[in-house]
Design a protein around this motif. Sequence first.
Motif, PDB file in Angstrom:
ATOM      1  N   LYS A   1       0.859  -1.187   0.000  1.00  0.00           N
ATOM      2  CA  LYS A   1       0.000   0.000   0.000  1.00  0.00           C
ATOM      3  C   LYS A   1       0.894   1.235   0.000  1.00  0.00           C
ATOM      4  O   LYS A   1       1.727   1.405   0.892  1.00  0.00           O
ATOM      5  CB  LYS A   1      -0.908   0.007   1.230  1.00  0.00           C
ATOM      6  CG  LYS A   1      -1.856   1.195   1.275  1.00  0.00           C
ATOM      7  CD  LYS A   1      -2.735   1.110   2.513  1.00  0.00           C
ATOM      8  CE  LYS A   1      -3.603   2.333   2.673  1.00  0.00           C
ATOM      9  NZ  LYS A   1      -4.362   2.295   3.945  1.00  0.00           N
ATOM     10  N   ILE A   2       0.717   2.077  -1.025  1.00  0.00           N
ATOM     11  CA  ILE A   2       1.495   3.315  -1.141  1.00  0.00           C
ATOM     12  C   ILE A   2       0.520   4.482  -1.008  1.00  0.00           C
ATOM     13  O   ILE A   2      -0.480   4.550  -1.724  1.00  0.00           O
ATOM     14  CB  ILE A   2       2.217   3.397  -2.505  1.00  0.00           C
ATOM     15  CG1 ILE A   2       3.172   2.212  -2.668  1.00  0.00           C
ATOM     16  CG2 ILE A   2       2.962   4.727  -2.648  1.00  0.00           C
ATOM     17  CD1 ILE A   2       3.680   2.026  -4.090  1.00  0.00           C
ATOM     18  N   THR A   3       0.830   5.374  -0.081  1.00  0.00           N
ATOM     19  CA  THR A   3      -0.017   6.553   0.121  1.00  0.00           C
ATOM     20  C   THR A   3       0.824   7.806  -0.057  1.00  0.00           C
ATOM     21  O   THR A   3       1.923   7.900   0.504  1.00  0.00           O
ATOM     22  CB  THR A   3      -0.621   6.551   1.547  1.00  0.00           C
ATOM     23  OG1 THR A   3      -1.321   5.319   1.742  1.00  0.00           O
ATOM     24  CG2 THR A   3      -1.590   7.713   1.728  1.00  0.00           C
ATOM     25  N   VAL A   4       0.327   8.747  -0.850  1.00  0.00           N
ATOM     26  CA  VAL A   4       1.031  10.013  -1.042  1.00  0.00           C
ATOM     27  C   VAL A   4       0.068  11.151  -0.694  1.00  0.00           C
ATOM     28  O   VAL A   4      -0.988  11.290  -1.309  1.00  0.00           O
ATOM     29  CB  VAL A   4       1.547  10.173  -2.486  1.00  0.00           C
ATOM     30  CG1 VAL A   4       2.272  11.506  -2.648  1.00  0.00           C
ATOM     31  CG2 VAL A   4       2.475   9.027  -2.854  1.00  0.00           C
ATOM     32  N   ARG A   5       0.451  11.909   0.329  1.00  0.00           N
ATOM     33  CA  ARG A   5      -0.343  13.069   0.761  1.00  0.00           C
ATOM     34  C   ARG A   5       0.445  14.328   0.427  1.00  0.00           C
ATOM     35  O   ARG A   5       1.641  14.383   0.693  1.00  0.00           O
ATOM     36  CB  ARG A   5      -0.587  13.045   2.281  1.00  0.00           C
ATOM     37  CG  ARG A   5      -1.446  11.921   2.750  1.00  0.00           C
ATOM     38  CD  ARG A   5      -1.765  12.062   4.243  1.00  0.00           C
ATOM     39  NE  ARG A   5      -2.663  10.998   4.668  1.00  0.00           N
ATOM     40  CZ  ARG A   5      -2.269   9.791   5.044  1.00  0.00           C
ATOM     41  NH1 ARG A   5      -0.985   9.523   5.080  1.00  0.00           N
ATOM     42  NH2 ARG A   5      -3.137   8.867   5.383  1.00  0.00           N
ATOM     43  N   ASP A   6      -0.240  15.308  -0.127  1.00  0.00           N
ATOM     44  CA  ASP A   6       0.489  16.538  -0.428  1.00  0.00           C
ATOM     45  C   ASP A   6      -0.207  17.770   0.118  1.00  0.00           C
ATOM     46  O   ASP A   6      -1.395  17.747   0.425  1.00  0.00           O
ATOM     47  CB  ASP A   6       0.747  16.672  -1.940  1.00  0.00           C
ATOM     48  CG  ASP A   6      -0.471  17.045  -2.766  1.00  0.00           C
ATOM     49  OD1 ASP A   6      -1.312  17.842  -2.305  1.00  0.00           O
ATOM     50  OD2 ASP A   6      -0.570  16.529  -3.902  1.00  0.00           O
ATOM     51  N   MET A   7       0.596  18.814   0.269  1.00  0.00           N
ATOM     52  CA  MET A   7       0.083  20.150   0.576  1.00  0.00           C
ATOM     53  C   MET A   7       0.132  20.907  -0.747  1.00  0.00           C
ATOM     54  O   MET A   7       1.132  21.543  -1.082  1.00  0.00           O
ATOM     55  CB  MET A   7       0.965  20.840   1.616  1.00  0.00           C
ATOM     56  CG  MET A   7       0.870  20.216   2.988  1.00  0.00           C
ATOM     57  SD  MET A   7       1.882  21.116   4.173  1.00  0.00           S
ATOM     58  CE  MET A   7       3.516  20.597   3.707  1.00  0.00           C
ATOM     59  N   GLY A   8      -0.940  20.764  -1.493  1.00  0.00           N
ATOM     60  CA  GLY A   8      -0.979  21.368  -2.822  1.00  0.00           C
ATOM     61  C   GLY A   8      -2.278  22.104  -3.051  1.00  0.00           C
ATOM     62  O   GLY A   8      -3.063  22.305  -2.108  1.00  0.00           O
ATOM     63  N   PRO A   9      -2.537  22.479  -4.276  1.00  0.00           N
ATOM     64  CA  PRO A   9      -3.732  23.287  -4.574  1.00  0.00           C
ATOM     65  C   PRO A   9      -5.027  22.474  -4.558  1.00  0.00           C
ATOM     66  O   PRO A   9      -6.113  23.049  -4.548  1.00  0.00           O
ATOM     67  CB  PRO A   9      -3.452  23.802  -5.986  1.00  0.00           C
ATOM     68  CG  PRO A   9      -2.551  22.759  -6.584  1.00  0.00           C
ATOM     69  CD  PRO A   9      -1.712  22.250  -5.470  1.00  0.00           C
ATOM     70  N   GLY A  10      -4.910  21.141  -4.550  1.00  0.00           N
ATOM     71  CA  GLY A  10      -6.108  20.312  -4.635  1.00  0.00           C
ATOM     72  C   GLY A  10      -6.616  20.238  -6.077  1.00  0.00           C
ATOM     73  O   GLY A  10      -6.158  20.974  -6.952  1.00  0.00           O
ATOM     74  N   ILE A  11      -7.552  19.316  -6.299  1.00  0.00           N
ATOM     75  CA  ILE A  11      -8.078  19.088  -7.651  1.00  0.00           C
ATOM     76  C   ILE A  11      -9.569  19.417  -7.653  1.00  0.00           C
ATOM     77  O   ILE A  11     -10.332  18.855  -6.865  1.00  0.00           O
ATOM     78  CB  ILE A  11      -7.852  17.622  -8.078  1.00  0.00           C
ATOM     79  CG1 ILE A  11      -6.354  17.296  -8.065  1.00  0.00           C
ATOM     80  CG2 ILE A  11      -8.458  17.353  -9.448  1.00  0.00           C
ATOM     81  CD1 ILE A  11      -6.035  15.823  -8.215  1.00  0.00           C
ATOM     82  N   GLU A  12      -9.968  20.318  -8.534  1.00  0.00           N
ATOM     83  CA  GLU A  12     -11.382  20.738  -8.574  1.00  0.00           C
ATOM     84  C   GLU A  12     -12.280  19.641  -9.113  1.00  0.00           C
ATOM     85  O   GLU A  12     -13.358  19.387  -8.578  1.00  0.00           O
ATOM     86  CB  GLU A  12     -11.525  21.977  -9.453  1.00  0.00           C
ATOM     87  CG  GLU A  12     -11.116  23.258  -8.743  1.00  0.00           C
ATOM     88  CD  GLU A  12     -11.454  24.489  -9.558  1.00  0.00           C
ATOM     89  OE1 GLU A  12     -12.426  24.451 -10.338  1.00  0.00           O
ATOM     90  OE2 GLU A  12     -10.732  25.487  -9.409  1.00  0.00           O
ATOM     91  N   ASP A  13     -11.871  19.017 -10.212  1.00  0.00           N
ATOM     92  CA  ASP A  13     -12.710  18.018 -10.880  1.00  0.00           C
ATOM     93  C   ASP A  13     -11.886  16.731 -11.045  1.00  0.00           C
ATOM     94  O   ASP A  13     -11.101  16.606 -11.994  1.00  0.00           O
ATOM     95  CB  ASP A  13     -13.158  18.563 -12.239  1.00  0.00           C
ATOM     96  CG  ASP A  13     -14.158  17.640 -12.928  1.00  0.00           C
ATOM     97  OD1 ASP A  13     -14.155  16.433 -12.638  1.00  0.00           O
ATOM     98  OD2 ASP A  13     -14.931  18.143 -13.761  1.00  0.00           O
ATOM     99  N   ILE A  14     -12.067  15.805 -10.127  1.00  0.00           N
ATOM    100  CA  ILE A  14     -11.244  14.586 -10.146  1.00  0.00           C
ATOM    101  C   ILE A  14     -11.518  13.742 -11.390  1.00  0.00           C
ATOM    102  O   ILE A  14     -10.591  13.192 -11.987  1.00  0.00           O
ATOM    103  CB  ILE A  14     -11.457  13.768  -8.852  1.00  0.00           C
ATOM    104  CG1 ILE A  14     -10.796  14.512  -7.669  1.00  0.00           C
ATOM    105  CG2 ILE A  14     -10.871  12.362  -8.976  1.00  0.00           C
ATOM    106  CD1 ILE A  14     -11.009  13.885  -6.315  1.00  0.00           C
ATOM    107  N   ASP A  15     -12.780  13.643 -11.799  1.00  0.00           N
ATOM    108  CA  ASP A  15     -13.098  12.857 -13.004  1.00  0.00           C
ATOM    109  C   ASP A  15     -12.343  13.395 -14.218  1.00  0.00           C
ATOM    110  O   ASP A  15     -11.806  12.625 -15.026  1.00  0.00           O
ATOM    111  CB  ASP A  15     -14.605  12.878 -13.279  1.00  0.00           C
ATOM    112  CG  ASP A  15     -15.364  12.036 -12.264  1.00  0.00           C
ATOM    113  OD1 ASP A  15     -14.716  11.159 -11.638  1.00  0.00           O
ATOM    114  OD2 ASP A  15     -16.566  12.251 -12.086  1.00  0.00           O
TER     115      ASP A  15
END
Lengths: 142, 130
Positions: free
Chosen positions: A73-87
Motif C-alpha cells: 500500500k502506497i499513500t502520497v499526501r500533499d500540501m498542494g492546490p487540490g483538484i477541482e474536478d477529479i473525473d
Amino acid sequence: MQKLVEGSFHLFGGDFDNAGSVSIELKSQLANIGIDKDKIRRAAIAAFEAEMNVIIYAIAGILTFEIKDEKIKITVRDMGPGIEDIDLAMTEGYSTSPEWVREMGWGAGMGLPNMKKNADEFKIDSVVGEGTTVEMVINLDF
Amino acid sequence: MNLRSSLSLRLSQQPVMTLEEIVDIIEAEKIVENVNPFINIKCTLCTDLMSEVLYFAKSGSILITTLATPYTVRAAHVAGVKVIVFTYTKELDNEIIVFARSKDMSILVTPLTTSTACERLWQRGLESCF
C-alpha cells in the motif's frame, strides 16, 4: 499475520533535481524484500507518478508505504492546490501543468491514469486549497 | 531492404539485438555499457516526455530522447528501459553516467536525429512501444 514492513519519504515541491529518487529508493527496498519484479515495477511506476505530482504541483508531501497481508500500500499526501474536478483529472491527456513543466518532459496528463493503471486498487481524495491524497494498493501473490 | 522483406523479417523473428548491433545501426558511441551484451529488446520508445516513458515503456525497451537529465534515467530505469540513446547531446551529466552504471543500463549517444535513429531500428525489426 504477515510481518509488517513500512517506510516513509518526504517530498518537496519544485525539487526536479531529485525527481524520481524516492521511487528509486522504494524500488530498492522492495527488491531487498524479495518481491516479484513485475509487482515492484508497477509499484515504482505508480510511486514515481505520484512523486512527480507533488514536485510539479505541491509545496511538499509525504510518501508512505507498507507491506501487509500480501499487499503493498502506497499513500502520497500533499500540501498542494487540490483538484477541482477529479473525473476530469483522471482523463488521459488532461493537464493543468504550465508550459515550462511540459518542456521538462512532464505534465502530459498521464500521471493519475498511470497510477490507476498500475495499481490493483486506487483511491484519490482532494480538497481544493488543502491538498490531495492518493492511495494505491498492489496485490502480492507470495 | 524492401517493404516485403522488412515485413517478413518483422513477422518471423523476435527482435533480439546485441548492443554492438544497435551501436552499428544508429552510428552511436557507447558511454555506458550493459554487463550483459545480449539484450532482448521488445520495443523502441522515441520521446522527450517522461510521462510517456512511464506509461508506454516495457521491460527491455530502448529509449531514444534528447532529454539528457538525471530524472530521465531514473524514469527509464523504473519503467524497465535497458538502453538509452541520447540524440543532440554533446556532454552528459556525470550523475547520469554513475546512475546508469549502478543499474546496469547502457547509455549511447548518436549524431543522428531522433526520428532517423528510430526509423533505422524500426527497419531492423524493432516495434514502437506506443
